[in-house]
Design an enzyme around this catalytic site. Structure first.
Site, PDB file in Angstrom:
ATOM      1  N   LYS A 164       1.867  13.439   5.812  1.00  0.00           N
ATOM      2  CA  LYS A 164       1.848  12.512   4.703  1.00  0.00           C
ATOM      3  C   LYS A 164       3.386  12.919   3.942  1.00  0.00           C
ATOM      4  CE  LYS A 164      -0.033  11.071   0.140  1.00  0.00           C
ATOM      5  NZ  LYS A 164       0.549   9.506   0.484  1.00  0.00           N
ATOM      6  N   GLY A 186       0.740  -1.154  -0.018  1.00  0.00           N
ATOM      7  CA  GLY A 186      -0.039  -0.090  -0.010  1.00  0.00           C
ATOM      8  C   GLY A 186       0.726   1.122   0.065  1.00  0.00           C
ATOM      9  N   THR A 187       2.237   1.020   0.258  1.00  0.00           N
ATOM     10  CA  THR A 187       2.692   2.376   0.418  1.00  0.00           C
ATOM     11  C   THR A 187       3.092   2.987  -0.778  1.00  0.00           C
ATOM     12  OG1 THR A 187       4.379   1.107   2.140  1.00  0.00           O
ATOM     13  CG2 THR A 187       5.181   2.904   1.221  1.00  0.00           C
ATOM     14  N   THR A 188       3.206   4.223  -0.921  1.00  0.00           N
ATOM     15  CA  THR A 188       3.111   5.099  -2.109  1.00  0.00           C
ATOM     16  C   THR A 188       4.662   5.703  -2.063  1.00  0.00           C
ATOM     17  OG1 THR A 188       2.123   6.906  -1.057  1.00  0.00           O
ATOM     18  CG2 THR A 188       0.777   5.551  -2.550  1.00  0.00           C
ATOM     19  N   GLY A 234       0.282   9.149  -4.277  1.00  0.00           N
ATOM     20  CA  GLY A 234       0.201   7.960  -5.548  1.00  0.00           C
ATOM     21  C   GLY A 234      -1.101   7.945  -6.096  1.00  0.00           C
ATOM     22  N   THR A 235      -1.891   8.315  -5.434  1.00  0.00           N
ATOM     23  CA  THR A 235      -3.404   8.359  -6.105  1.00  0.00           C
ATOM     24  C   THR A 235      -3.451   9.509  -7.103  1.00  0.00           C
ATOM     25  OG1 THR A 235      -4.583   7.356  -4.096  1.00  0.00           O
ATOM     26  CG2 THR A 235      -5.965   8.467  -5.430  1.00  0.00           C
ATOM     27  N   HIS A 274      -4.174  16.171   1.786  1.00  0.00           N
ATOM     28  CA  HIS A 274      -3.892  15.171   2.799  1.00  0.00           C
ATOM     29  C   HIS A 274      -3.546  15.778   4.075  1.00  0.00           C
ATOM     30  CE1 HIS A 274      -3.792  12.168  -0.905  1.00  0.00           C
ATOM     31  NE2 HIS A 274      -4.122  11.353   0.376  1.00  0.00           N
ATOM     32  N   HIS A 275      -3.595  14.958   4.979  1.00  0.00           N
ATOM     33  CA  HIS A 275      -3.067  15.442   6.422  1.00  0.00           C
ATOM     34  C   HIS A 275      -1.606  15.880   6.416  1.00  0.00           C
ATOM     35  CE1 HIS A 275      -1.017  11.709   6.884  1.00  0.00           C
ATOM     36  NE2 HIS A 275      -2.158  10.861   6.186  1.00  0.00           N
ATOM     37  N   ASN A 279      -4.183   3.068  -4.131  1.00  0.00           N
ATOM     38  CA  ASN A 279      -5.407   3.356  -3.281  1.00  0.00           C
ATOM     39  C   ASN A 279      -6.239   2.075  -3.225  1.00  0.00           C
ATOM     40  OD1 ASN A 279      -7.687   4.422  -2.201  1.00  0.00           O
ATOM     41  ND2 ASN A 279      -7.061   6.105  -2.353  1.00  0.00           N
TER      42      ASN A 279
HETATM   43  N1  LIG Z   1      -2.394   2.534  -0.961  1.00  0.00           N
HETATM   44  C1  LIG Z   1      -3.388   3.009  -0.180  1.00  0.00           C
HETATM   45  O1  LIG Z   1      -4.617   2.928  -0.115  1.00  0.00           O
HETATM   46  C2  LIG Z   1      -2.985   3.927   0.925  1.00  0.00           C
HETATM   47  C3  LIG Z   1      -3.841   4.386   1.968  1.00  0.00           C
HETATM   48  C4  LIG Z   1      -3.373   5.240   2.757  1.00  0.00           C
HETATM   49  C5  LIG Z   1      -1.746   5.524   3.054  1.00  0.00           C
HETATM   50  N2  LIG Z   1      -0.869   4.949   2.097  1.00  0.00           N
HETATM   51  C6  LIG Z   1       0.397   4.908   2.142  1.00  0.00           C
HETATM   52  O2  LIG Z   1       0.881   4.153   3.064  1.00  0.00           O
HETATM   53  C7  LIG Z   1       2.142   4.408   3.573  1.00  0.00           C
HETATM   54  C8  LIG Z   1       1.860   4.472   5.132  1.00  0.00           C
HETATM   55  O3  LIG Z   1       0.841   5.324   5.705  1.00  0.00           O
HETATM   56  P1  LIG Z   1       0.463   5.814   7.202  1.00  0.00           P
HETATM   57  O4  LIG Z   1      -0.503   6.817   7.272  1.00  0.00           O
HETATM   58  O5  LIG Z   1       0.105   4.257   7.965  1.00  0.00           O
HETATM   59  O6  LIG Z   1       1.911   6.289   7.709  1.00  0.00           O
HETATM   60  P2  LIG Z   1       2.457   6.323   9.202  1.00  0.00           P
HETATM   61  O7  LIG Z   1       3.607   7.290   9.130  1.00  0.00           O
HETATM   62  O8  LIG Z   1       1.623   6.401  10.223  1.00  0.00           O
HETATM   63  O9  LIG Z   1       3.118   4.783   9.399  1.00  0.00           O
HETATM   64  C9  LIG Z   1       4.351   4.463   8.618  1.00  0.00           C
HETATM   65  C10 LIG Z   1       4.903   3.374   9.648  1.00  0.00           C
HETATM   66  O10 LIG Z   1       5.996   2.458   8.806  1.00  0.00           O
HETATM   67  C11 LIG Z   1       7.024   2.110   9.939  1.00  0.00           C
HETATM   68  N3  LIG Z   1       8.569   2.021   9.168  1.00  0.00           N
HETATM   69  C12 LIG Z   1       9.237   2.799   9.003  1.00  0.00           C
HETATM   70  N4  LIG Z   1      10.334   2.197   8.340  1.00  0.00           N
HETATM   71  C13 LIG Z   1       9.864   0.976   8.254  1.00  0.00           C
HETATM   72  C14 LIG Z   1      10.583  -0.181   7.865  1.00  0.00           C
HETATM   73  N5  LIG Z   1      11.847  -0.141   7.159  1.00  0.00           N
HETATM   74  N6  LIG Z   1       9.944  -1.351   7.946  1.00  0.00           N
HETATM   75  C15 LIG Z   1       8.663  -1.635   8.307  1.00  0.00           C
HETATM   76  N7  LIG Z   1       8.047  -0.362   8.778  1.00  0.00           N
HETATM   77  C16 LIG Z   1       8.749   0.710   8.779  1.00  0.00           C
HETATM   78  C17 LIG Z   1       7.144   3.402  10.795  1.00  0.00           C
HETATM   79  O11 LIG Z   1       7.537   2.928  12.013  1.00  0.00           O
HETATM   80  C18 LIG Z   1       5.603   3.680  10.946  1.00  0.00           C
HETATM   81  O12 LIG Z   1       4.813   2.904  11.793  1.00  0.00           O
HETATM   82  C19 LIG Z   1       2.279   5.644   3.272  1.00  0.00           C
HETATM   83  O13 LIG Z   1       3.217   5.456   2.265  1.00  0.00           O
HETATM   84  C20 LIG Z   1       1.018   6.264   2.731  1.00  0.00           C
HETATM   85  O14 LIG Z   1       0.936   7.120   1.474  1.00  0.00           O
HETATM   86  C21 LIG Z   1      -1.438   4.175   0.906  1.00  0.00           C
END
Ligand SMILES: NC(=O)c1ccc[n+]([C@@H]2O[C@H](COP(=O)([O-])OP(=O)(O)OC[C@H]3O[C@@H](n4cnc5c(N)ncnc54)[C@H](O)[C@@H]3O)[C@@H](O)[C@H]2O)c1
Length: 247
Positions: free
Chosen positions: A139, A75-77, A145-146, A135-136, A102
């Site tokens: 971010k 899910g990470t972008t 990414g969306t 976004h918040h 997304n």
């Molecule tokens: N695709 C989707 O539907 C969607 C929706 C929401 C958010 N996102 C994306 O997801 C990601 C995370 O969003 P979030 O709001 O939870 O962020 P967040 O900052 O709340 O959480 C990120 C987490 O990643 C951890 N982290 C850092 N390095 C790491 C590693 N090497 N291995 C594992 N974990 C590690 C951090 O400690 C933290 O707990 C962002 O890239 C965001 O853009 C995608």
């Protein structure tokens, strides 16, 4: 289903709640602090990994899952500049992966609408098009990414635009950067507590056409990610949410 959560932040916690309610178990919660403990993951103790971590951690996490042959839902972008390499590796090695900028069902419907609208507007030179995303403030990446997915869908149809250009707007009076006519503007705003808001706007001197998706909570992303995790088990290859939802 035994799930490893790679990234236990806002999204990781939202996914945990839904997963447990659905009877799945969370066997790993990996965050920045314990990222090194990740190595023992294997198919013996994990059915699927779900990565919502950070742009600079996602690729390493994907590669570790490939090494362990554990299916991964990403899910990470903010890592998509390396997408082609990951895709090739996934296919060549017979790995299992779902990716989506997304995971909400609503946004995937929005993607479909965007493609239809882009096709209808192609060649109507009186209209200019732009994307806006909000976004918040926590971010990390911009444009979202969306928004990049929406831009690429428009670029595939629009003859006037050949690339996109991101602009982060901090305040209303931030000086505007120059934009070439062939560049599709993505304006990013960061406002406290906004889960995710995306607009696609077409504007002519006569009228405007706008489509919008607003995320009211993280529930939709988390629900879609679990749906993807349940779906990928037992399959090989690289898939997106579009493949799963069959929209
Ligand atoms: N695709 C989707 O539907 C969607 C929706 C929401 C958010 N996102 C994306 O997801 C990601 C995370 O969003 P979030 O709001 O939870 O962020 P967040 O900052 O709340 O959480 C990120 C987490 O990643 C951890 N982290 C850092 N390095 C790491 C590693 N090497 N291995 C594992 N974990 C590690 C951090 O400690 C933290 O707990 C962002 O890239 C965001 O853009 C995608």
């Amino acid at each position: 289903m035994k799930i490893a959560l790679l990234g236990y932040g806002k999204m990781g916690k939202a996914i945990e709640k839904i997963a447990i309610a659905k009877g799945h178990s969370i066997v790993y919660k990996v965050s920045l602090e314990n990222a090194f403990d990740f190595m023992p993951i294997s198919l013996e103790n994990v059915d699927v990994a779900i990565d919502f971590s950070m742009p600079d951690a996602a690729v390493e996490n994907i590669l570790k899952c490939f090494e362990a042959k554990v299916p991964i839902v990403v899910g990470t972008t903010g890592w998509y500049d390396q997408f082609d390499e990951i895709k090739e590796k996934c296919l060549n090695e017979g790995q299992s992966m779902v990716h989506s900028t997304n995971y909400s069902i609503g946004v995937n419907i929005f993607y479909k609408l965007n493609k239809i609208l882009a096709k209808m507007m192609a060649g109507l030179d009186d209209y200019d098009v732009m994307i806006e995303e909000i976004h918040h403030t926590e971010k990390k990446d911009h444009p979202s990414g969306t928004a990049i997915t929406l831009a690429n869908q428009i670029l595939a149809e629009n003859q006037q635009k050949t690339s996109y250009k991101g602009r982060l707007v901090y305040q209303a009076n931030t000086p505007s950067q120059s934009l070439k006519p062939n560049e599709l503007l993505i304006e990013s705003k960061r406002i406290a507590d906004v889960t995710g808001d995306h607009f696609v706007k077409y504007e002519s001197v006569i009228d405007g056409i706008e489509i919008r998706h607003v995320a009211k909570s993280r529930y939709g992303f988390a629900k879609g990610a679990i749906m993807a995790a349940e779906w990928i088990i037992g399959k090989k290859g690289i898939y997106s949410m579009e493949d799963i939802l069959k929209l």
